[in-house]
Design a protein around this motif. Structure first.
Motif, PDB file in Angstrom:
ATOM      1  N   TRP A  33       0.936  -1.289  -0.199  1.00 44.26           N
ATOM      2  CA  TRP A  33       0.025  -0.094   0.142  1.00 44.26           C
ATOM      3  C   TRP A  33       0.945   1.242  -0.096  1.00 44.26           C
ATOM      4  N   ARG A  34       1.989   1.182   0.834  1.00 46.13           N
ATOM      5  CA  ARG A  34       2.898   2.369   0.815  1.00 46.13           C
ATOM      6  C   ARG A  34       3.552   2.782  -0.475  1.00 46.13           C
ATOM      7  N   LEU A  37       0.825   4.374  -2.748  1.00 42.16           N
ATOM      8  CA  LEU A  37       0.530   5.520  -2.152  1.00 42.16           C
ATOM      9  C   LEU A  37       1.603   6.589  -2.916  1.00 42.16           C
ATOM     10  N   SER A  78      -1.596   8.423   9.396  1.00 40.00           N
ATOM     11  CA  SER A  78      -2.621   9.030   8.557  1.00 40.00           C
ATOM     12  C   SER A  78      -2.197  10.571   8.598  1.00 40.00           C
ATOM     13  N   ILE A  81       0.030  11.566   5.782  1.00 37.35           N
ATOM     14  CA  ILE A  81      -0.821  11.403   4.391  1.00 37.35           C
ATOM     15  C   ILE A  81      -1.704  12.553   4.290  1.00 37.35           C
ATOM     16  N   LEU A  92      -8.146  13.400   1.426  1.00 36.44           N
ATOM     17  CA  LEU A  92      -7.731  12.022   1.985  1.00 36.44           C
ATOM     18  C   LEU A  92      -8.524  11.026   1.753  1.00 36.44           C
ATOM     19  N   VAL A  93      -9.715  10.981   1.655  1.00 38.38           N
ATOM     20  CA  VAL A  93     -10.745   9.975   0.892  1.00 38.38           C
ATOM     21  C   VAL A  93     -10.435   9.825  -0.677  1.00 38.38           C
ATOM     22  N   THR A  96      -7.113   7.877  -0.778  1.00 34.11           N
ATOM     23  CA  THR A  96      -7.047   6.578  -0.615  1.00 34.11           C
ATOM     24  C   THR A  96      -7.867   5.805  -1.458  1.00 34.11           C
ATOM     25  N   VAL A  99      -5.670   5.092  -4.306  1.00 33.06           N
ATOM     26  CA  VAL A  99      -4.621   3.975  -3.974  1.00 33.06           C
ATOM     27  C   VAL A  99      -5.391   2.743  -4.148  1.00 33.06           C
ATOM     28  N   ALA A 100      -6.484   2.586  -3.476  1.00 35.33           N
ATOM     29  CA  ALA A 100      -7.237   1.468  -3.664  1.00 35.33           C
ATOM     30  C   ALA A 100      -7.678   0.936  -4.846  1.00 35.33           C
TER      31      ALA A 100
END
Length: 124
Positions: A33-34, A37, A78, A81, A92-93, A96, A99-100
């Motif tokens: 994930w990182r 990101l 968090s 980020i 942030l949403v 995220t 990334v997802a």
């Protein structure tokens, strides 16, 4: 008197023998994930035409820390980020989700240097 265990002549005590017939090529690993990101953050920053120092200054982090985030070697909190996302004018949403989405669409054979295309849609 202590007795020593004899070693086979072909095995060094510092480097044990490896059964090379049992070795298989390792499958491509799923990106962390990182790492994704970091690709997204770098893509967003570069799309804005900014230097690390500019984005880092607005986010309140050092350029070195932002560089580590972008390279996927730092496991940021968090709060960090969110600070960098804010400096890049994305929520942030949304970050995220980008990334997802990238992780969801990642194929096992995908290269690690792939750009987070979902992040580009955020800035558009």
């Amino acid at each position: 008197m202590a007795s020593s265990i004899p070693q086979p002549a072909s095995v060094s005590p510092l480097r044990p023998a490896i059964d090379r017939t049992a070795l298989k090529p390792s499958p491509a690993r799923e990106p962390l994930w990182r790492e994704v990101l970091g690709e997204c953050l770098r893509g967003l920053r570069q799309q804005r035409g900014e230097k690390l120092s500019e984005t880092a200054g607005r986010a309140g982090v050092s350029p070195q820390y932002l560089s580590e985030m972008e390279r996927g070697v730092k496991e940021p909190s968090s709060e960090m980020i969110a600070a960098v996302a804010g400096a890049l004018d994305v929520t942030l949403v949304d970050l995220t989700l980008a990334v997802a989405e990238t992780l969801r669409s990642a194929q096992p054979s995908a290269s690690r240097g792939a750009v987070c295309s979902a992040a580009y849609a955020l800035a558009a």
